[in-house]
Design a protein around this motif. Structure first.
Motif, PDB file in Angstrom:
ATOM      1  N   ILE A 129      23.676  -5.731  38.641  1.00 24.62           N
ATOM      2  CA  ILE A 129      23.322  -6.672  39.700  1.00 24.62           C
ATOM      3  C   ILE A 129      24.421  -6.717  40.762  1.00 24.62           C
ATOM      4  O   ILE A 129      24.140  -6.664  41.959  1.00 24.62           O
ATOM      5  CB  ILE A 129      23.102  -8.074  39.108  1.00 24.62           C
ATOM      6  CG1 ILE A 129      21.851  -8.082  38.228  1.00 24.62           C
ATOM      7  CG2 ILE A 129      22.953  -9.110  40.219  1.00 24.62           C
ATOM      8  CD1 ILE A 129      21.570  -9.411  37.563  1.00 24.62           C
ATOM      9  N   TYR A 130      25.684  -6.806  40.328  1.00 27.38           N
ATOM     10  CA  TYR A 130      26.762  -6.908  41.310  1.00 27.38           C
ATOM     11  C   TYR A 130      26.780  -5.662  42.197  1.00 27.38           C
ATOM     12  O   TYR A 130      27.097  -5.744  43.381  1.00 27.38           O
ATOM     13  CB  TYR A 130      28.106  -7.106  40.611  1.00 27.38           C
ATOM     14  CG  TYR A 130      28.742  -5.841  40.113  1.00 27.38           C
ATOM     15  CD1 TYR A 130      29.636  -5.137  40.914  1.00 27.38           C
ATOM     16  CD2 TYR A 130      28.440  -5.320  38.855  1.00 27.38           C
ATOM     17  CE1 TYR A 130      30.219  -3.961  40.473  1.00 27.38           C
ATOM     18  CE2 TYR A 130      29.008  -4.168  38.405  1.00 27.38           C
ATOM     19  CZ  TYR A 130      29.904  -3.488  39.209  1.00 27.38           C
ATOM     20  OH  TYR A 130      30.460  -2.318  38.777  1.00 27.38           O
ATOM     21  N   ASP A 131      26.393  -4.531  41.626  1.00 25.48           N
ATOM     22  CA  ASP A 131      26.400  -3.296  42.392  1.00 25.48           C
ATOM     23  C   ASP A 131      25.258  -3.280  43.404  1.00 25.48           C
ATOM     24  O   ASP A 131      25.407  -2.778  44.528  1.00 25.48           O
ATOM     25  CB  ASP A 131      26.289  -2.107  41.445  1.00 25.48           C
ATOM     26  CG  ASP A 131      26.829  -0.835  42.064  1.00 25.48           C
ATOM     27  OD1 ASP A 131      27.658  -0.921  42.986  1.00 25.48           O
ATOM     28  OD2 ASP A 131      26.408   0.250  41.628  1.00 25.48           O
ATOM     29  N   GLN A 132      24.137  -3.846  43.019  1.00 28.23           N
ATOM     30  CA  GLN A 132      23.023  -3.951  43.962  1.00 28.23           C
ATOM     31  C   GLN A 132      23.421  -4.823  45.141  1.00 28.23           C
ATOM     32  O   GLN A 132      23.081  -4.526  46.291  1.00 28.23           O
ATOM     33  CB  GLN A 132      21.790  -4.544  43.280  1.00 28.23           C
ATOM     34  CG  GLN A 132      21.216  -3.636  42.193  1.00 28.23           C
ATOM     35  CD  GLN A 132      19.922  -4.197  41.616  1.00 28.23           C
ATOM     36  OE1 GLN A 132      19.023  -4.599  42.345  1.00 28.23           O
ATOM     37  NE2 GLN A 132      19.828  -4.216  40.295  1.00 28.23           N
ATOM     38  N   ARG A 174      34.261  -9.475  46.036  1.00 32.87           N
ATOM     39  CA  ARG A 174      35.635  -9.018  45.799  1.00 32.87           C
ATOM     40  C   ARG A 174      35.724  -7.512  46.011  1.00 32.87           C
ATOM     41  O   ARG A 174      36.661  -7.000  46.631  1.00 32.87           O
ATOM     42  CB  ARG A 174      36.065  -9.379  44.376  1.00 32.87           C
ATOM     43  CG  ARG A 174      37.571  -9.452  44.186  1.00 32.87           C
ATOM     44  CD  ARG A 174      37.917  -9.717  42.732  1.00 32.87           C
ATOM     45  NE  ARG A 174      37.117 -10.790  42.179  1.00 32.87           N
ATOM     46  CZ  ARG A 174      36.515 -10.756  40.999  1.00 32.87           C
ATOM     47  NH1 ARG A 174      36.645  -9.690  40.224  1.00 32.87           N
ATOM     48  NH2 ARG A 174      35.787 -11.765  40.574  1.00 32.87           N
ATOM     49  N   GLN A 175      34.724  -6.800  45.488  1.00 32.12           N
ATOM     50  CA  GLN A 175      34.746  -5.346  45.667  1.00 32.12           C
ATOM     51  C   GLN A 175      34.632  -4.978  47.142  1.00 32.12           C
ATOM     52  O   GLN A 175      35.329  -4.064  47.615  1.00 32.12           O
ATOM     53  CB  GLN A 175      33.608  -4.716  44.862  1.00 32.12           C
ATOM     54  CG  GLN A 175      33.623  -3.197  44.976  1.00 32.12           C
ATOM     55  CD  GLN A 175      32.642  -2.541  44.025  1.00 32.12           C
ATOM     56  OE1 GLN A 175      32.363  -3.055  42.946  1.00 32.12           O
ATOM     57  NE2 GLN A 175      32.118  -1.388  44.428  1.00 32.12           N
ATOM     58  N   LEU A 176      33.806  -5.698  47.871  1.00 36.21           N
ATOM     59  CA  LEU A 176      33.664  -5.427  49.303  1.00 36.21           C
ATOM     60  C   LEU A 176      34.967  -5.728  50.040  1.00 36.21           C
ATOM     61  O   LEU A 176      35.313  -5.061  51.018  1.00 36.21           O
ATOM     62  CB  LEU A 176      32.504  -6.252  49.877  1.00 36.21           C
ATOM     63  CG  LEU A 176      31.113  -5.775  49.419  1.00 36.21           C
ATOM     64  CD1 LEU A 176      30.047  -6.830  49.669  1.00 36.21           C
ATOM     65  CD2 LEU A 176      30.739  -4.463  50.106  1.00 36.21           C
ATOM     66  N   GLU A 193      37.324  -2.881  49.516  1.00 30.42           N
ATOM     67  CA  GLU A 193      36.982  -1.739  50.370  1.00 30.42           C
ATOM     68  C   GLU A 193      37.152  -2.065  51.853  1.00 30.42           C
ATOM     69  O   GLU A 193      36.712  -1.293  52.710  1.00 30.42           O
ATOM     70  CB  GLU A 193      35.536  -1.290  50.084  1.00 30.42           C
ATOM     71  CG  GLU A 193      35.327  -0.853  48.637  1.00 30.42           C
ATOM     72  CD  GLU A 193      33.911  -0.334  48.396  1.00 30.42           C
ATOM     73  OE1 GLU A 193      33.295   0.168  49.344  1.00 30.42           O
ATOM     74  OE2 GLU A 193      33.430  -0.440  47.247  1.00 30.42           O
ATOM     75  N   LYS A 194      37.761  -3.220  52.123  1.00 31.42           N
ATOM     76  CA  LYS A 194      38.057  -3.621  53.519  1.00 31.42           C
ATOM     77  C   LYS A 194      36.800  -3.783  54.367  1.00 31.42           C
ATOM     78  O   LYS A 194      36.840  -3.529  55.581  1.00 31.42           O
ATOM     79  CB  LYS A 194      38.983  -2.590  54.205  1.00 31.42           C
ATOM     80  CG  LYS A 194      40.190  -2.181  53.362  1.00 31.42           C
ATOM     81  CD  LYS A 194      41.322  -3.128  53.532  1.00 31.42           C
ATOM     82  CE  LYS A 194      42.591  -2.598  52.860  1.00 31.42           C
ATOM     83  NZ  LYS A 194      43.420  -3.689  52.337  1.00 31.42           N
ATOM     84  N   LEU A 195      35.703  -4.154  53.739  1.00 30.83           N
ATOM     85  CA  LEU A 195      34.473  -4.377  54.502  1.00 30.83           C
ATOM     86  C   LEU A 195      34.293  -5.858  54.800  1.00 30.83           C
ATOM     87  O   LEU A 195      33.661  -6.241  55.777  1.00 30.83           O
ATOM     88  CB  LEU A 195      33.276  -3.831  53.722  1.00 30.83           C
ATOM     89  CG  LEU A 195      33.380  -2.326  53.442  1.00 30.83           C
ATOM     90  CD1 LEU A 195      32.259  -1.876  52.522  1.00 30.83           C
ATOM     91  CD2 LEU A 195      33.351  -1.537  54.747  1.00 30.83           C
ATOM     92  N   TYR A 225      42.207  -4.655  33.800  1.00 33.11           N
ATOM     93  CA  TYR A 225      41.953  -3.257  33.471  1.00 33.11           C
ATOM     94  C   TYR A 225      41.007  -2.619  34.499  1.00 33.11           C
ATOM     95  O   TYR A 225      41.156  -1.451  34.848  1.00 33.11           O
ATOM     96  CB  TYR A 225      41.362  -3.151  32.062  1.00 33.11           C
ATOM     97  CG  TYR A 225      42.374  -3.250  30.943  1.00 33.11           C
ATOM     98  CD1 TYR A 225      43.732  -3.492  31.207  1.00 33.11           C
ATOM     99  CD2 TYR A 225      41.997  -3.104  29.606  1.00 33.11           C
ATOM    100  CE1 TYR A 225      44.651  -3.578  30.182  1.00 33.11           C
ATOM    101  CE2 TYR A 225      42.916  -3.180  28.573  1.00 33.11           C
ATOM    102  CZ  TYR A 225      44.243  -3.421  28.854  1.00 33.11           C
ATOM    103  OH  TYR A 225      45.160  -3.498  27.832  1.00 33.11           O
ATOM    104  N   ARG A 226      40.015  -3.394  34.932  1.00 29.12           N
ATOM    105  CA  ARG A 226      39.082  -2.871  35.931  1.00 29.12           C
ATOM    106  C   ARG A 226      39.840  -2.488  37.197  1.00 29.12           C
ATOM    107  O   ARG A 226      39.623  -1.443  37.783  1.00 29.12           O
ATOM    108  CB  ARG A 226      38.017  -3.922  36.262  1.00 29.12           C
ATOM    109  CG  ARG A 226      36.740  -3.352  36.843  1.00 29.12           C
ATOM    110  CD  ARG A 226      35.782  -4.479  37.213  1.00 29.12           C
ATOM    111  NE  ARG A 226      35.675  -5.453  36.146  1.00 29.12           N
ATOM    112  CZ  ARG A 226      35.714  -6.780  36.313  1.00 29.12           C
ATOM    113  NH1 ARG A 226      35.857  -7.287  37.527  1.00 29.12           N
ATOM    114  NH2 ARG A 226      35.619  -7.587  35.286  1.00 29.12           N
TER     115      ARG A 226
END
Lengths: 130, 130, 130, 130
Positions: free
Chosen positions: B13-16, B58-60, B63-65, C57-58
């Motif tokens: 889900i987080y990836d979607q 957080r992932q975005l 990635e500096k987006l 770890y991630r």
DNA sequence: GTGGTCTAGACCACC
DNA sequence: GTGGTCTAGACCACG
């Protein structure tokens, strides 16, 4: 070996084994009555854990595509080829639909999508010939 | 809301959420400097847990987006639109390539594959119009 | 265990874990190819939540310092040691610079600052020997 | 203005304000009986939210370093200068100790650490002169 | 109100 | 056993 594992395509390994065995049957590489490679042999060749192969085979038995021959191994059932040919279209159609839906939803314009499809198709074909 | 979660397409889900926010930026639905929906708001609308949204955001950020505006929210960075347009083709191309590779490897003949693609495309287009 | 969590040093716990794993790799306590302690084991030893370790770890995976070995654990990548030795100096240099900048800006006179550094150094060394 | 906010040094903004007001008092930039800048003025100059300044001032009042003068503002208390000079060494000593402890624990060798300290000291001094 | 962090506990896939 | 994901709910710092 007619099976290739790709750890990065999002599908679980056991599921890739299931699908590709089905594809092998659909394609006639595995004929009815023929024995599939043993769990250990398959695991060795794919460099994966035997449990993972065992799980895939168990699922294929549950779907009546493989059956045990006592003391010998697992063979392709009488009815498997027809069922697998039908399923092949469904399995691939589903994944394809899911990807195309995402592409459409992403706002990518149809022309660019067609170009992408063509590019990826030719990549695949090139790999195939070699 | 420009995001739709599909629990059965194999992606987390987080990836979607990550992908679709990227697509939203690529598509111009989200412009640079604009605030994305708050973690809580997005979670409410998608009926998922706020932590899952937070993880995607957080992932975005990594990635500096997206970048934080303290106490205010997360905004689309200056450089995000260009990067997202580039990435959109890659992300979709990858999934497409993976599916087509499986299709080719399955022994499905090219004509049948083309038919499948067309069928799924028209399904998607029908859904789109409605 | 080569990691010690200090809840009062301003850094988030997950970040302390990230830094100290990097230091462990830089220092050779963790060698390339070696498995890091499992998420659960590390969490147990540090008396923190497994999710917090998992998050650390991630991040280390995102930075290509750890990689998963399916069903087995996380191992230190080939390139990690070199990168970690480089980063160690940076990470510590940054924090050091930040503190020294504050000290200078505070109007503390250089002599007193030197005395402070020496005092804290000897404290650390004393703790180290014991 | 004797205060500089650095959003990246790990300390909360309100805490940086607290510390630097203390340093200003310790350093004699702010004398006992003198008024500190108003909440709004300080917020404007530092480009931060007035609530954040108000919070810092509240804490300084709690520590009896500032006191209200009805209808006028906040002034430095009689006892503040002595207390702030004492605290300055503690506050900086603590952060310094925490960083040096991390450095020692990281396995960085003492020579390299000394070099780092010297490098960062000279960076700070250079910035100071300019 | 915002995001960031942490805990607790669950389920899944894989070895 | 391993890591990966998700949910639920809490507290903090900041505006």
């Amino acid at each position: 070996m007619f099976i290739q594992i790709n750890p990065d395509n999002g599908l679980a390994i056991y599921d890739q084994v299931v699908r590709q065995v089905k594809f092998g049957i659909a394609d006639g590489v595995l004929r009815k009555g023929e024995l599939v490679p043993s769990v250990r042999e398959m695991a060795r060749q794919l460099a994966i854990n035997p449990n993972t192969v065992a799980r895939a085979y168990r699922q294929l038995q549950d779907e009546k595509l493989l059956e045990t021959v006592r003391g010998t191994g697992l063979q392709v059932t009488e009815t498997a080829p027809r069922q697998c040919r039908r399923e092949r279209r469904e399995l691939i159609g589903e994944r394809l639909g899911s990807v195309l839906a995402e592409a459409a939803q992403s706002g990518l314009d149809p022309g660019e999508l067609s170009a992408l499809i063509e590019r990826e198709m030719s990549k695949v074909n090139r790999r195939r010939k070699s």
